[in-house]
Design a protein around this motif. Sequence first.
Motif, short mmCIF file in Angstrom:
data_model
loop_
_atom_site.label_atom_id
_atom_site.label_comp_id
_atom_site.label_asym_id
_atom_site.label_seq_id
_atom_site.Cartn_x
_atom_site.Cartn_y
_atom_site.Cartn_z
N SER A 186 -9.59 22.27 -6.56
CA SER A 186 -9.67 21.34 -5.44
C SER A 186 -11.07 21.32 -4.83
O SER A 186 -11.24 21.61 -3.65
N SER A 206 5.75 16.96 4.19
CA SER A 206 4.56 16.25 4.67
C SER A 206 4.74 16.00 6.17
O SER A 206 5.86 15.77 6.63
N ALA A 235 0.17 21.03 3.04
CA ALA A 235 -1.25 20.72 3.26
C ALA A 235 -1.99 21.67 4.21
O ALA A 235 -2.44 22.73 3.78
N THR A 236 -2.14 21.35 5.47
CA THR A 236 -3.01 22.16 6.32
C THR A 236 -2.25 22.73 7.50
O THR A 236 -1.30 22.14 7.98
N THR A 275 -14.43 19.92 -3.16
CA THR A 275 -14.56 18.91 -2.12
C THR A 275 -15.05 17.59 -2.70
O THR A 275 -15.76 17.57 -3.71
N ARG A 305 -11.64 18.04 3.22
CA ARG A 305 -11.41 17.16 2.07
C ARG A 305 -10.14 16.32 2.29
O ARG A 305 -10.15 15.11 2.09
N LEU A 306 -9.08 16.98 2.73
CA LEU A 306 -7.82 16.26 2.96
C LEU A 306 -7.98 15.19 4.03
O LEU A 306 -7.28 14.19 4.03
N HIS A 308 -3.25 27.03 -4.44
CA HIS A 308 -3.69 26.06 -3.45
C HIS A 308 -3.75 26.78 -2.10
O HIS A 308 -2.91 27.63 -1.80
N ASP A 365 -2.95 26.20 0.92
CA ASP A 365 -1.83 26.26 1.86
C ASP A 365 -0.75 27.25 1.42
O ASP A 365 0.25 27.43 2.11
N SER A 367 -11.34 23.09 2.96
CA SER A 367 -10.32 22.35 2.21
C SER A 367 -9.73 21.23 3.06
O SER A 367 -9.48 20.12 2.57
N THR A 368 -9.50 21.53 4.33
CA THR A 368 -8.91 20.53 5.22
C THR A 368 -9.85 19.33 5.40
O THR A 368 -9.41 18.18 5.45
N THR A 385 1.15 13.16 -7.10
CA THR A 385 0.60 14.43 -6.60
C THR A 385 1.41 15.63 -7.09
O THR A 385 1.17 16.75 -6.67
#
Lengths: 301, 301
Positions: free
Chosen positions: A106, B270, B11-12, A108, A77-78, B62, B64, A74-75, B244
């Motif tokens: 989500s 973020s 996010a990550t 890729t 992709r981010l 998701h 995260d 997933s990361t 988003t």
Amino acid sequence: MQLTVLGCYAATPRTLTNPTSQVLEINNHIILIDCGEGTQVELRRHKIKFSRINHIFISHLHGDHFFGLPGFISTMRLLGREKELHVYGPKGIKEAITLLLKLGDSWTNYPLLFHELSSKASELVFEDSKISVATIPLDHRIYTNGYLFEEKIGKRKLNIKAATEYGIDKAYYQNIKNGKDVTLDNGEVIVNSKVTFDPPKPKSYAFCSDTVYDESLAEKIKDVDVLYHESTFLESELELATKTKHATAMQAAKVARDANVKTLVLGHYSTRYKSIELFKEEASTIFPNVLLANDGKTFNF
Amino acid sequence: MQLTVLGCYAATPRTLTNPTSQVLEINNHIILIDCGEGTQVELRRHKIKFSRINHIFISHLHGDHFFGLPGFISTMRLLGREKELHVYGPKGIKEAITLLLKLGDSWTNYPLLFHELSSKASELVFEDSKISVATIPLDHRIYTNGYLFEEKIGKRKLNIKAATEYGIDKAYYQNIKNGKDVTLDNGEVIVNSKVTFDPPKPKSYAFCSDTVYDESLAEKIKDVDVLYHESTFLESELELATKTKHATAMQAAKVARDANVKTLVLGHYSTRYKSIELFKEEASTIFPNVLLANDGKTFNF
């Protein structure tokens, strides 16, 4: 060849120990082997660029070897990855990752290619001009493969000093690099080996985790340079090792000795022991060149 | 009521920031809210006993917010858990966890009970004598719920000093604790409230992450003591926030103000900003009582 151990402890991630994950740099390939929970953070900690990893090899689908994979994918992709990512692992890995990504809506935006394994015999799973990767079938509680990474023999390198002494014109250098002999103006033939160096001896690395002690393993990894063999337990817990299909440090050493490897790296330690030095002490009684993996440790071979 | 923030960044997972996870201690319940990758290590770091957690509430699927869940559930097995574990989360969560455990041939040996959610209206999902938990439907890119945790009103507590002054015999204390009035030997009736203290005012906590700014949210969480509202962005990124389906610190403050909450806790930042103080500055312009969540921070309310 460089091995960076991101995690080498059994069972669950803890504050000071990570589950299995390694980065192998071999002939310009950066390869991720196993991906326990927390792997992406360890990659960041060691400043290993995610984008340089194109191949991930997963040994088996116990959580401590692959629960970090969904997050890593997933990361990627981010981070805006566009190029292909190849994942090698047991059948089922594609369904698992696909389901998790689908639930998060989500998928890729880069090509994510799964190479699912189910054979109980060794297979060549990747090959290019630089390396080859073959599976090493292991005997664990679930379907498990180790992986044998081997460098291809490189090109011979031009020996400029020798070429100059033979009075060879620079115009011939590219031919020499391509392995050709050179015919001098006087008709004398200079064979390629006289004006080139031998390429570096190709290196090999065998990753064997998790596995019960298996005598026949030595034959499959004969003469490798470096063997990473799990040693979850010491001989004092031999019965438990056998029951849970893990190996002891002594057994890992036996495999290393019988396979005639150059270096044995131990890892996948149970956290029950006071010091990992005990693993080295035990293995060293029958095999001389034992190294201890540890989280964050880098080995150059 | 105590809130421990294990992770509050978007996010990550990174070396210094964790994805979403919180532990809420409310009326003797220890509740895990969301479970990003690395949650089990953070629980260990904060010495929170895994065995005390019986309820896990997942907002959405998701990564995260839930990629740490498979590992946490597996670790519970390794730790020998026997009692029930309840997991509340969007439909699909059971299939995901079940598949991952099945692939590892490692189903739990304790009862793992999923409560899958799919309603777009608020539902009471848990209730006992101490607390109630209801969903707060949120508007994010995928199906998402916040959760409203509310203490039940406790029992009145015996006021020994007052009881002694009225000359009440200790034999009546249990009746008083049970809410009964007492009739003295002289026939005088002492009403319960005269010999008891009011119970502590029940506390409430609303967890709202992830969500776009939603004016109607305030109505659903009216007068709560503590609102955790995501603020992934600042107003300078309002367009990105809206696109988003995330919120800005300003928008979180608007919800807090309109809902008349006592305290607003910001989080889900973020990592693009230099300092999380910027979030507090922005929110404080329209709502006075703003706290900043941060990894490892504990709040007592």
